[in-house]
Design an enzyme around this catalytic site. Structure first.
Site, PDB file in Angstrom:
ATOM      1  N   LYS A 455       0.815  -1.211   0.000  1.00 54.27           N
ATOM      2  CA  LYS A 455       0.000   0.000   0.000  1.00 54.27           C
ATOM      3  C   LYS A 455       0.857   1.272   0.000  1.00 54.27           C
ATOM      4  O   LYS A 455       2.071   1.215   0.229  1.00 54.27           O
ATOM      5  CB  LYS A 455      -0.936  -0.034   1.213  1.00 54.27           C
ATOM      6  N   PHE A 502     -16.455   3.691   7.072  1.00 54.38           N
ATOM      7  CA  PHE A 502     -15.027   3.867   6.813  1.00 54.38           C
ATOM      8  C   PHE A 502     -14.679   3.928   5.327  1.00 54.38           C
ATOM      9  O   PHE A 502     -13.513   4.095   4.973  1.00 54.38           O
ATOM     10  CB  PHE A 502     -14.245   2.705   7.438  1.00 54.38           C
ATOM     11  N   ARG A 530      -1.236 -14.653   3.567  1.00 50.71           N
ATOM     12  CA  ARG A 530      -1.963 -14.093   4.709  1.00 50.71           C
ATOM     13  C   ARG A 530      -1.168 -14.300   6.002  1.00 50.71           C
ATOM     14  O   ARG A 530      -1.126 -13.418   6.872  1.00 50.71           O
ATOM     15  CB  ARG A 530      -3.346 -14.723   4.807  1.00 50.71           C
ATOM     16  N   THR A 536      -4.631  -8.220  10.886  1.00 51.48           N
ATOM     17  CA  THR A 536      -4.929  -6.900  10.345  1.00 51.48           C
ATOM     18  C   THR A 536      -4.536  -5.781  11.291  1.00 51.48           C
ATOM     19  O   THR A 536      -3.996  -4.765  10.870  1.00 51.48           O
ATOM     20  CB  THR A 536      -6.437  -6.807  10.039  1.00 51.48           C
ATOM     21  N   ARG A 550       2.905  -6.837   8.818  1.00 49.23           N
ATOM     22  CA  ARG A 550       2.122  -5.804   9.491  1.00 49.23           C
ATOM     23  C   ARG A 550       2.696  -5.472  10.863  1.00 49.23           C
ATOM     24  O   ARG A 550       2.625  -4.326  11.312  1.00 49.23           O
ATOM     25  CB  ARG A 550       0.664  -6.246   9.594  1.00 49.23           C
ATOM     26  N   ASN A 560      -2.372  -0.422   7.168  1.00 50.68           N
ATOM     27  CA  ASN A 560      -1.728  -1.643   7.653  1.00 50.68           C
ATOM     28  C   ASN A 560      -0.793  -2.280   6.638  1.00 50.68           C
ATOM     29  O   ASN A 560      -0.588  -3.489   6.631  1.00 50.68           O
ATOM     30  CB  ASN A 560      -2.768  -2.647   8.161  1.00 50.68           C
ATOM     31  N   HIS A 563      -1.967  -5.812   1.586  1.00 49.96           N
ATOM     32  CA  HIS A 563      -3.288  -6.394   1.366  1.00 49.96           C
ATOM     33  C   HIS A 563      -3.115  -7.758   0.701  1.00 49.96           C
ATOM     34  O   HIS A 563      -2.182  -7.983  -0.064  1.00 49.96           O
ATOM     35  CB  HIS A 563      -4.101  -5.479   0.447  1.00 49.96           C
TER      36      HIS A 563
END
Length: 668
Positions: A455, A502, A530, A536, A550, A560, A563
């Protein structure tokens, strides 16, 4: 933003051959940071280059970054992650600096700029060089091709051992020097590869040291950077290689090595017991296991002819439901004691349709109803085993498929010892041939694809670190694209959350700057990515998975850092949205979806007696199946607790199994 503009104007970005040729035609000295797309340019030197440029203010000094992936002239620099800076005068290479060594870079820039001015102003001869690093690599490649692990047939009577040049020696640039000393000492290097172990691989490799106090520190150290893994032998007719190699590397304790064996490798290159530069197998059995771990395709021969069981193979073992819960650990221990390496394992719940597909050649047999009932009565453990001649060896130690025959004729066999009371079906499965093993392994451990996103903010600050870890964990980056999402694209990407409180905040964040979109391919890619990302909420990640991305890079539950898709189905949808209609083949390209294997850890809570109503169970299943990773990219705390929703793994439908006629039509 001003700082970023300065950085862009400081270094010319070169991405293709035409731009490269134009850059070489520029007048003056060009300092080029060459890099691969997956690791990016070296950011650590930007401030140094800006300082030099500002102090000198010389129009003859140019800085550039060059992405090797799209430039044919830099093809030989692909596949490397060490920072490399090439200095060009005119169109000629005049200097090379490897590593982000600020004093050396500054000294070289000043020296080469002065030399280039003399060429241009006084007509002196330009000193052109070859990159000695590439010349040495070419010489090593010739040796490696002559002694490739896929082409060399090692006589069965010839001993070998696995040697590792550890991360400390590699980081200090001593790998090539050590390799030369190994060869000068008369050892043959039959195979050689550079490899960065993941923490899980380091744990598996050193599992025999789990009870030692320094085990965790050893795991962290061995996963800290690249190692060089060698298969070492001695010329025929000489002593056994293992004691010779251990004598050559010296005692484990570096201080003892320096005192008693000052000429040993550990005395010369080690700094302390843990950082002792090199590794060697303790005995032939350990050497065999380590060979299977690092070089599963290595072959041997007998008197110059290849043995039938020469290659290290992989085969599938299944532990069926009736004994899995009570005897799982005992069976896995016995498997390892038999010399197998457990490459992968997974507990799954099979549906009736999946059992019929897996055992489709057996559906007409009298025993099939009992087999079907057994295979669907609870979780099954699928295990990928690796060993030389694994298929035949595993079948042999399993014993007869009929439990009564196994107990009478082979009481020491696994099927006799691990039979279930009052159950006629044997409790252990093995592939019948190498071909069946390959099909069955891909049934339970299919190669998956997932969409991964680095991100905004995290991309700028930690791109290189994340991509290095992605590669170290064994993922293939099948496709990659850096892009700035428009608001429309971000809203469509997160369309599941349109209307939620959000939503606008999430879209604003994702449009803030460039993202890196990737298609990652690997067996169990969805689950493993993952796990690599971590929970998360970064606070939870730091507590439960401190080594996760993370935990290391996320700022808060919204920002965070990364993704990932939560299922193969969702991954396909998002990949199509980001990359369009993309055809993918066996090397990591996308394929159509297959039936799903339900993860046991997601289903256990749903099959317990009294655990909610049937309606509640169905709602939980539906919630898990529909859950998306984007649900967690919010400040809505409830969505965080749904993070562990039902995940699935795609399977391949074509799975032939054991020969139904073997043993007179006995159950598989």
């Amino acid at each position: 933003m001003a700082a970023k503009k300065k950085e862009i104007s400081l270094q010319i970005a070169i991405n293709n051959q035409e731009q490269w040729d134009d850059m070489l035609a520029m007048k003056g000295l060009k300092v080029v940071d060459v890099y691969q797309q997956w690791c990016g340019p070296c950011r650590a030197v930007v401030s140094l280059f800006r300082k030099i440029k500002n102090e000198l203010g010389d129009d003859l000094l140019h800085f550039a970054t060059a992405e090797t992936d799209g430039i044919d002239s830099l093809e030989r620099y692909r596949g490397k992650c060490e920072p490399t800076f090439l200095f060009y005068g005119g169109g000629d290479l005049v200097a090379v600096v490897r590593g982000a060594n600020a004093p050396l870079l500054q000294k070289t820039v000043l020296e080469q700029l002065t030399a280039e001015k003399k060429v241009l102003e006084q007509g002196t001869e330009r000193k052109v060089i070859q990159d000695e690093g590439l010349v040495k690599e070419e010489e090593e490649e010739v040796i490696e091709k002559e002694e490739s692990d896929e082409d060399v047939l090692v006589p069965d009577s010839k001993a070998y051992t696995v040697a590792i040049i550890k991360p400390d020696a590699v980081a200090h640039g001593k790998a090539n020097e050590i390799i030369m000393k190994i060869q000068e000492a008369g050892f043959e290097i039959l195979a050689h590869e550079e490899r960065t172990l993941s923490e899980s691989e380091a744990r598996d490799f050193y599992q025999h040291k789990t009870d030692e106090l320094c085990f965790e520190e050893l795991v962290q150290f061995m996963a800290s950077g690249p190692s060089h893994v060698l298969v070492v032998s001695k010329p025929e007719g000489t002593d056994d290689v293992i004691p010779a190699w251990r004598e050559f590397i010296g005692p484990t304790d570096v201080e003892v090595a320096k005192r008693e064996k000052p000429d040993s490798l550990r005395a010369q290159y080690g700094t302390e017991t843990l950082f002792n530069a090199v590794h060697g197998s303790d005995n032939s059995e350990q050497a065999s296991k380590e060979l299977a771990f690092f070089f599963p395709n290595f072959k041997t021969s007998s008197e110059g002819e290849q043995l039938e069981e020469a290659a290290v193979e992989r085969t599938l073992a299944l532990i069926r439901p009736d004994i899995l819960k009570d005897r799982k650990e005992e069976i896995l221990l016995r498997i390892q004691e038999a010399g197998f390496t457990i490459a992968m394992q997974k507990e799954v719940m099979l549906s009736e349709q999946q059992v019929r597909e897996l055992y489709r050649q057996h559906v007409e047999e009298d025993y099939f109803p009992a087999l079907l009932n057994s295979m669907t009565s609870g979780p099954v453990l699928a295990v990928a085993l690796a060993k030389k001649g694994a298929v035949e060896y595993w079948r042999n130690i399993l014993g007869p498929k009929d439990v009564t025959r196994a107990k009478e004729e082979a009481p020491e066999s696994f099927r006799a010892q691990f039979a279930a009371e009052s159950v006629p079906i044997n409790q252990l499965h093995g592939s019948a041939t190498c071909e069946e093993a390959a099909r069955e392994l891909s049934f339970f451990f299919p190669k998956e694809q997932t969409l991964a996103v680095i991100k905004p903010d995290t991309l700028e600050e930690h791109k290189g670190e994340i991509l290095e870890q992605v590669q170290a964990e064994g993922f293939t980056i099948s496709q990659m694209k850096e892009t700035v999402l428009s608001r429309e694209m971000a809203e469509e990407f997160y369309k599941e959350h349109r209307g939620k409180p959000f939503f606008n905040q999430l879209v604003d964040y994702m449009c803030r700057g460039p993202c890196l979109m990737m298609i990652l391919s690997k067996e169990n890619a969805v689950e493993e990515w993952r796990a690599m990302m971590g929970p998360t909420d970064p606070a939870e990640a730091q507590e439960k998975a401190p080594d996760s991305l993370r935990a290391r890079f996320a700022k808060d539950i919204l920002e965070n850092s990364v993704h990932g898709s939560s299922s193969q189905e969702q991954a396909m949808e998002k990949i199509k949205f980001v990359f369009g209609d993309i055809a993918v083949g066996p090397d990591g390209d996308l394929q159509g979806l297959e039936p799903e294997l339900d993860r046991v850890d997601d289903l256990e809570a749903l099959v317990k007696d009294g655990d909610g109503t049937e309606q509640q169970k169905q709602e939980q299943l539906q919630d898990g199946e529909n859950h998306s990773e984007e649900d967690a990219d919010t400040t809505d705390q409830q969505s965080v607790h749904k993070e562990e929703g039902l995940e699935s793994a795609a399977v391949q439908q074509s799975a032939d199994t054991e020969n139904p006629t073997e043993g007179g039509g006995e159950a598989p």
